[in-house]
Design an enzyme around this catalytic site. Structure first.
Site, PDB file in Angstrom:
ATOM      1  N   GLY A   1       0.843  -1.186   0.000  1.00 24.56           N
ATOM      2  CA  GLY A   1       0.000   0.000   0.000  1.00 24.56           C
ATOM      3  C   GLY A   1       0.875   1.231   0.000  1.00 24.56           C
ATOM      4  O   GLY A   1       1.374   1.663  -1.046  1.00 24.56           O
ATOM      5  N   SER A   2       1.121   1.780   1.182  1.00 23.56           N
ATOM      6  CA  SER A   2       2.000   2.950   1.281  1.00 23.56           C
ATOM      7  C   SER A   2       3.418   2.607   0.832  1.00 23.56           C
ATOM      8  O   SER A   2       4.135   3.450   0.298  1.00 23.56           O
ATOM      9  CB  SER A   2       2.017   3.457   2.725  1.00 23.56           C
ATOM     10  OG  SER A   2       0.726   3.871   3.128  1.00 23.56           O
TER      11      SER A   2
ATOM     12  N   GLU B   1      -5.218   7.896  -2.092  1.00 20.42           N
ATOM     13  CA  GLU B   1      -4.201   8.800  -2.662  1.00 20.42           C
ATOM     14  C   GLU B   1      -3.037   9.024  -1.688  1.00 20.42           C
ATOM     15  O   GLU B   1      -2.382  10.064  -1.715  1.00 20.42           O
ATOM     16  CB  GLU B   1      -4.821  10.148  -3.037  1.00 20.42           C
ATOM     17  CG  GLU B   1      -5.831  10.085  -4.147  1.00 20.42           C
ATOM     18  CD  GLU B   1      -5.206  10.051  -5.524  1.00 20.42           C
ATOM     19  OE1 GLU B   1      -4.211  10.754  -5.754  1.00 20.42           O
ATOM     20  OE2 GLU B   1      -5.714   9.316  -6.367  1.00 20.42           O
TER      21      GLU B   1
END
Length: 394
Positions: A129-130, A362
């Site tokens: 993810g991140s 985002e």
């Protein structure tokens, strides 16, 4: 900075009119059905909203971030989901504008406009993810094509998009420097979609898991060079984050309006609750936070449009600050309405659910704070270097 928006007032008025006449009547139905609004996508294409970031010379609307933010904000005041339709289309288009060569850019942008192609952006994976560099999807070169293998999760517009921008490792040994970007068509052999995610908010705009099994992509669909995918992805998110801030801003403005009108009309202890000091403090804080978020969002957009220094810092600031503001204001607005704010029939209940997601997608707000801190440290290193004694500042 707000004065710089004067040239955009005609666009703002146009969007507000369309929101009242077209978006508002559909908002609740889209929320309840959770079905993708193809009719709204068609209308947005007609208006030029889904090609807002494509430059005029390529057939687009304006090609700037400020216009993008105005669309996201104004539509989100009535429907955060339809605002997301604008956002995700633009996020799926940006890698083409950033990474494609001139021939690809002209051909792909003309296709998007001519055929009303819905776009999507595939970066997140079940285990990445991140930490984008930990992605597992691979793209193996085989003569004049690449074979893609892996999974992408939380793909917004997944299953309904016509084209997908997919990030995969062409050289896994190089970490993030081995990531490349590809354009993938919807009906490729070996590409499958899970049932859509059952999200708490942003209903009507689906997200899903996508599985790639030996999906063949022509070499001509590589965007940029091999290994440039991470850079393309980060630059895409850098340019789109102010629009997430603008979307959150629209959500916050809507919640404050509902709360203020309710407080003016609701009477307790013999007078409107808007006359109570505690209530006035809450409303004052809402208004101040919204004005602060608005200034930051459009400052970030201005810096990106004019390629000014520190644009990355302002972009991250605007996203995390505005979305935190949206969540707080939506929650406080529900508190002001009391039991009425907790009813599913209330638009405010939907607003609170939609606000939460803006803090996550985002790039989570925790990651945005990291980006801001890194940019700040970089600025001060450039200004002072490492040799300056901290005691000199006392």
């Amino acid at each position: 900075m707000i004065e710089c928006l004067e040239e955009y007032r005609p666009l703002q008025r146009e969007v507000r009119k369309l929101v009242e006449e077209v978006v508002k009547p559909r908002a609740k139905e889209i929320e309840e059905s959770d079905e993708f609004p193809y009719d709204m996508a068609s209308r947005f294409f007609e208006e030029g909203y889904l090609q807002v970031l494509i430059p005029k010379e390529l057939g687009g609307l304006r090609g700037d971030i400020t216009s993008f933010c105005i669309l996201a904000e104004e539509i989100a005041k009535v429907s955060a989901s339809l605002s997301l339709l604008i956002v995700v289309q633009s996020v799926g288009t940006l890698p083409i504008l950033i990474g494609a060569n001139d021939v690809q850019k002209k051909e792909l942008c003309s296709q998007i406009i001519r055929d009303c192609l819905i776009m999507a952006f595939c970066l997140t994976e079940p285990l990445a993810g991140s930490d984008v560099a930990s992605m597992q999807m691979t793209a193996t070169k085989q003569k004049d094509r690449y074979l893609l293998n892996g999974k992408k999760s939380f793909v917004t517009n997944g299953g309904v998009a016509d084209r997908y921008i997919v990030f995969a490792k062409t050289d896994p040994s190089r970490g993030r420097r081995g990531i490349s970007a590809f354009l993938v068509e919807k009906d490729c052999s070996g590409l499958s979609y899970s049932p859509k995610d059952d999200k708490i908010g942003m209903r009507g705009i689906p997200s899903c898991m996508m599985t790639f099994r030996e999906v063949a992509v022509p070499a001509g669909h590589l965007l940029g060079q091999e290994g440039e995918g991470f850079k393309i992805a980060m630059e895409t998110l850098n340019r789109s984050r102010p629009a997430i801030g603008a979307q959150a801003l629209g959500i916050a403005e809507s919640a404050m309006e509902v709360a203020t009108v309710f407080a003016m009309r609701r009477k307790q202890f013999g007078k409107p609750i808007a006359k109570l000091e505690g209530m006035q403090f809450m409303l004052a804080e809402m208004a101040t936070m919204i004005e602060s978020a608005k200034a930051l969002v459009y400052k970030a957009a201005y810096h990106l449009d004019h390629e000014l220094p520190h644009a990355t810092k302002y972009s991250a600031m605007s996203k995390y600050f505005a979305s935190d503001v949206a969540m707080k204001i939506a929650t406080d607005a529900v508190q002001i309405l009391g039991g009425y704010g907790c009813l599913r029939s209330s638009n405010l209940e939907r607003t609170m659910r939609d606000a939460k997601i803006t803090q996550i997608y985002e790039g989570t707000n925790q990651v945005q704070r990291f980006v801001v801190a890194e940019q700040l440290i970089k600025e001060y290193l450039e200004k002072y270097g490492m040799g300056k004694d901290w005691s000199d500042f006392l």
